[in-house]
Design an enzyme around this catalytic site. Structure first.
Site, PDB file in Angstrom:
ATOM      1  N   ASP A   1     -19.338 -17.261  20.765  1.00  0.00           N
ATOM      2  CA  ASP A   1     -18.131 -16.938  20.569  1.00  0.00           C
ATOM      3  C   ASP A   1     -17.405 -18.146  19.960  1.00  0.00           C
ATOM      4  O   ASP A   1     -16.078 -18.420  20.607  1.00  0.00           O
ATOM      5  CB  ASP A   1     -17.326 -16.181  21.611  1.00  0.00           C
ATOM      6  CG  ASP A   1     -17.009 -16.783  22.966  1.00  0.00           C
ATOM      7  OD1 ASP A   1     -17.635 -17.621  23.118  1.00  0.00           O
ATOM      8  OD2 ASP A   1     -16.150 -16.417  23.784  1.00  0.00           O
TER       9      ASP A   1
ATOM     10  N   HIS B   1     -16.587 -26.149  29.708  1.00  0.00           N
ATOM     11  CA  HIS B   1     -17.413 -25.170  30.275  1.00  0.00           C
ATOM     12  C   HIS B   1     -18.810 -24.868  29.201  1.00  0.00           C
ATOM     13  O   HIS B   1     -19.858 -25.026  30.061  1.00  0.00           O
ATOM     14  CB  HIS B   1     -16.666 -23.955  29.822  1.00  0.00           C
ATOM     15  CG  HIS B   1     -15.494 -23.808  30.448  1.00  0.00           C
ATOM     16  ND1 HIS B   1     -15.213 -23.470  31.929  1.00  0.00           N
ATOM     17  CD2 HIS B   1     -14.099 -24.012  30.057  1.00  0.00           C
ATOM     18  CE1 HIS B   1     -14.019 -23.547  32.100  1.00  0.00           C
ATOM     19  NE2 HIS B   1     -13.271 -23.870  30.968  1.00  0.00           N
TER      20      HIS B   1
HETATM   21  O1  LIG Z   1      -7.494 -19.238  30.502  1.00  0.00           O
HETATM   22  C1  LIG Z   1      -8.711 -19.039  29.852  1.00  0.00           C
HETATM   23  N1  LIG Z   1      -8.654 -17.452  29.495  1.00  0.00           N
HETATM   24  C2  LIG Z   1      -9.525 -17.256  28.630  1.00  0.00           C
HETATM   25  N2  LIG Z   1     -10.615 -17.943  28.387  1.00  0.00           N
HETATM   26  C3  LIG Z   1     -10.654 -19.126  28.710  1.00  0.00           C
HETATM   27  C4  LIG Z   1      -9.506 -19.663  29.444  1.00  0.00           C
HETATM   28  N3  LIG Z   1      -9.982 -20.909  29.810  1.00  0.00           N
HETATM   29  C5  LIG Z   1     -11.125 -21.326  29.023  1.00  0.00           C
HETATM   30  N4  LIG Z   1     -11.529 -20.119  28.368  1.00  0.00           N
HETATM   31  C6  LIG Z   1     -12.741 -19.953  27.835  1.00  0.00           C
HETATM   32  O2  LIG Z   1     -13.555 -19.079  28.480  1.00  0.00           O
HETATM   33  C7  LIG Z   1     -14.709 -19.602  29.005  1.00  0.00           C
HETATM   34  C8  LIG Z   1     -14.775 -20.141  30.493  1.00  0.00           C
HETATM   35  O3  LIG Z   1     -14.187 -19.014  31.066  1.00  0.00           O
HETATM   36  C9  LIG Z   1     -14.976 -20.860  27.916  1.00  0.00           C
HETATM   37  O4  LIG Z   1     -15.546 -20.403  26.904  1.00  0.00           O
HETATM   38  C10 LIG Z   1     -13.618 -21.067  27.416  1.00  0.00           C
HETATM   39  O5  LIG Z   1     -13.447 -21.713  26.432  1.00  0.00           O
END
Ligand SMILES: O=c1[nH]cnc2c1ncn2[C@@H]1O[C@H](CO)[C@@H](O)[C@H]1O
Length: 320
Positions: free
Chosen positions: A12, A244
């Site tokens: 994504d 991540h």
């Molecule tokens: O605070 C957040 N809210 C939503 N998505 C997030 C946040 N931080 C990172 N990611 C995204 O979700 C995945 C890891 O959980 C990663 O793909 C990151 O880009």
């Protein structure tokens, strides 16, 4: 060189997705045979556009992109899109021109099923977003979980707080029902949760190092990373970003950089802990049957050699 591992990245994009895709394309251990797209950091149509764009940036338009579903496994359309993490366009608000390429005719779940059948036991699916496409593949073909070699997924917050709320990590929260289907489908699964990915941080100094390299992909990433750094400073008060997706990509072909535990993972689908991932650690034989009984085990990453992972990511992005 030995056989390269065939991987399909379900993605994504997303700033850290862009990094992960580039790391994969620069890794001699793997052959990226396709990208499939999903909502999460952006809506699915934009994920497809960004996936095609990133392949054009990397000069790899030979790699097919299959578009995934726009809805959750229960046909939900009220999606939680993390554009506040990645920018409105998912790629750091850079207003890149639209890609020239188009996705293939097959949908993401159809492509996953087809490739797993074509190369039984050989395909690694690296899932970097909510698990809807993978769950749809499981539903589409009862043999999929047997045919697929391995599913390496970024998801869950094992024994730590989530990043959407204290209970839930973003990819699992995006479609908890789909995640539960995938965790219990019987495939060989490695889950890399934010308990692990939060240990791999690219600091501001690392970004300067990336910027000083002549690599085309490194230069591109430095343009889009600003938004991701600002978000981390604001939300976590750190001068760095969590890697991540690139960390999860490495787990697909360098698994010894991590240690694992094994057990059954179920996903909470109700209430205030919707999206919680709960691993049964096999330490007790429970008296009564429960929701974890007789379900297949998965591997869950527990530790990571963070300096080694960071070095590998930096090296591969800088050599381009
Ligand atoms: O605070 C957040 N809210 C939503 N998505 C997030 C946040 N931080 C990172 N990611 C995204 O979700 C995945 C890891 O959980 C990663 O793909 C990151 O880009």
């Amino acid at each position: 060189m030995g056989e390269r591992k065939k991987i399909i990245i379900d993605t994504d994009p997303g700033i850290d997705d862009a990094m992960a895709i580039f790391v994969a394309l620069k890794s001699p251990e793997v052959d990226v045979i396709g990208l499939t797209t999903i909502y999460g950091n952006v809506y699915t149509t934009l994920a497809t556009r960004n996936a095609l764009h990133l392949l054009e940036v990397a000069g790899r338009t030979d790699i097919p992109v299959a578009e995934g579903t726009q809805k959750t496994i229960l046909n939900g359309t009220k999606l939680r899109i993390a554009d506040f993490v990645h920018g409105k366009d998912g790629l750091g608000n850079q207003n890149f021109p639209p890609p020239k390429g188009k996705p293939i005719e097959k949908t993401a779940p159809e492509f996953l099923v087809e490739q797993a059948k074509l190369y039984p036991g050989e395909i690694t699916v690296v899932a970097l977003g909510p698990l809807t496409n993978i769950a749809l593949a499981v539903q589409l073909d009862p043999e999929f979980s047997k045919n697929v070699g391995q599913i390496v997924l970024l998801g869950g917050a094992f024994a730590v707080n989530g990043n959407v709320n204290p209970a839930s990590e973003a990819n699992i929260f995006g479609d908890p029902e789909a995640a539960d289907i995938v965790f219990t489908c019987g495939a060989d699964i490695i889950a890399v949760g934010i308990n692990v990915t939060h240990q791999v941080i690219m600091t501001a100094d690392d970004r300067d190092k990336l910027a000083s390299s002549n690599g085309k992909l490194a230069q591109y990433l430095c343009k889009i990373l600003g938004v991701y750094y600002s978000y981390h400073l604001d939300a976590y008060e750190i001068k760095g970003v969590y890697l991540h997706d690139p960390t999860t990509i490495l787990a697909a072909f360098l698994p010894s950089l991590f240690t694992y535990t094994e057990g059954v993972v179920r996903v909470q689908t109700n209430g205030i802990t919707r999206g919680l991932t709960l691993l049964y650690n096999n330490r007790k034989r429970f008296e009564e049957l429960n929701e974890w009984s007789d379900k297949p085990s998965v591997k869950v990453a527990v530790t990571v050699d963070a300096p080694a992972v960071l070095n590998l990511i930096m090296d591969r992005l800088m050599e381009s």
